[in-house]
Each structure stands twice: as C-alpha cells, then as structure tokens.
Design a protein around this motif. Structure first.
Motif, short mmCIF file in Angstrom:
data_model
loop_
_atom_site.label_atom_id
_atom_site.label_comp_id
_atom_site.label_asym_id
_atom_site.label_seq_id
_atom_site.Cartn_x
_atom_site.Cartn_y
_atom_site.Cartn_z
N ARG A 1 -6.72 -13.72 7.41
CA ARG A 1 -8.09 -13.45 7.90
C ARG A 1 -8.95 -12.77 6.84
N ALA B 1 1.95 -10.50 12.16
CA ALA B 1 0.63 -9.87 12.35
C ALA B 1 0.08 -9.43 11.00
N ASN B 2 0.91 -8.90 10.12
CA ASN B 2 0.51 -8.49 8.78
C ASN B 2 0.03 -9.72 8.00
N TYR C 1 1.17 -2.41 11.35
CA TYR C 1 1.22 -3.74 11.98
C TYR C 1 2.38 -3.80 12.96
N ALA C 2 2.19 -4.55 14.03
CA ALA C 2 3.23 -4.69 15.05
C ALA C 2 4.37 -5.58 14.57
N SER C 3 4.09 -6.47 13.62
CA SER C 3 5.11 -7.39 13.13
C SER C 3 4.71 -7.93 11.77
N TYR D 1 8.18 -13.14 15.23
CA TYR D 1 7.67 -11.94 14.58
C TYR D 1 7.49 -12.11 13.07
N ASN E 1 -1.00 -12.66 9.18
CA ASN E 1 -2.22 -13.21 9.78
C ASN E 1 -3.44 -12.38 9.39
N ASP E 2 -3.28 -11.07 9.28
CA ASP E 2 -4.38 -10.22 8.83
C ASP E 2 -4.75 -10.54 7.38
N GLU F 1 9.09 -5.25 9.08
CA GLU F 1 7.75 -4.71 8.87
C GLU F 1 7.80 -3.19 8.75
N ASN G 1 7.87 -17.43 7.97
CA ASN G 1 7.71 -17.71 9.39
C ASN G 1 9.07 -18.16 9.92
#
Length: 156
Positions: free
Chosen positions: A92, A85-86, A80-82, A116, A88-89, A67, A112
């Motif tokens: 969303r 997370a990027n 992004y922390a990972s 992370y 998933n954003d 990341e 996946n």
C-alpha cells in the motif's frame, strides 16, 4: 593517565564482556577488543537485528510468531498483527520490492505460505534469518520457502 585508572578501565571492560577482573598487580597485556554493541559504539540497526537472530539460532521459542520475532529484533513489538499485514502495508505504501531476491541487509523478506504469511530478516548476502527454518530460528538462502513475495524496509 594514571595506572589505577587504566587498571580500573580494563577491569570494567572485562566485566562487561563477561570476563573476570585482573589481579590488582597485573597490567593488561593488550588493549581490549573494541565493543560493537550499540550501547558502546556505532553499529547499524540492521546489524543489531541480525545479531538478535544469531543469538537465538536454534531456538523454537518464536515458532508461529515470525512477525513478533522480526519486530523484537528491531526492538519493538505489536506493530503488525501478522507478516501478511506487514507485507500488505508495504505494498500500500509503495515500499514493496515484489519478487526481488536481492534485499539489502536489514530488509524484511516475505512469503505467502499461510493465512498469516511469513517474514524473515535479510542479511544482505542472499541469506536471511527467520523462524521456521528447519522448525527453529535459523539462517537460510533465499528464497527457501515457496511463494516468495519480496522485500521491504522495516516500517518500525
């Protein structure tokens, strides 16, 4: 244009490109090649990000920091922390292209493969740049890793 200015311009261009200056009596044989860096002319953010990865081909400096690598390729960090997370954003926001193996140049591609996740940078021709390609920064053909999630345009 006077001859001194032309010589000075050619000398400056060579120095920027890492060459050596011409002797004061020599005139350039041909015009220097156009410079494609964003500092000197038009080039897309995607091209710059791809060039960032290409310049680090074979490096192990970003192992475990995929990341951070894609963010740094786009001139930023700490968004992004990972990778997951990027992703998933992107899901969303409705920006994720789940399972699509045809991302455009500059899109982020996601897997996946750990808690992370993993992220790389699409080249637009079915390939991508990422960390962990043969244990280093490298270019590979999609999907390469298992559990491919899809792609999204960078949100930075």
């Amino acid at each position: 244009m006077n001859r001194s200015f032309t010589r000075l311009t050619a000398t400056a261009a060579l120095l920027v490109l890492g060459g050596t200056a011409l002797p004061a009596t020599a005139a350039p044989a041909t015009a220097p090649a156009p410079i494609t860096s964003t500092a000197f002319g038009p080039q897309s953010r995607a091209d710059d990000a791809i060039a960032w990865f290409a310049a680090r081909n074979g490096s192990t400096a970003y192992q475990g920091y995929c990341e951070k690598a894609v963010e740094n390729a786009y001139g930023t960090t700490g968004i992004y922390a990972s990778a997951i997370a990027n992703w998933n954003d992107a899901v969303r926001r409705g920006a994720a292209h789940k399972g699509d193996l045809n991302p455009p140049k500059g899109a982020l591609v996601f897997w996946n493969i750990s808690a992370y996740g993993h992220v790389g940078l699409a080249t637009g021709d079915g390939n991508f740049w990422a960390t962990s390609v043969n244990a280093r920064i490298g270019k590979a053909k999609l999907p390469y890793f298992s559990n491919y999630l899809g792609w999204a345009q960078p949100n930075f």
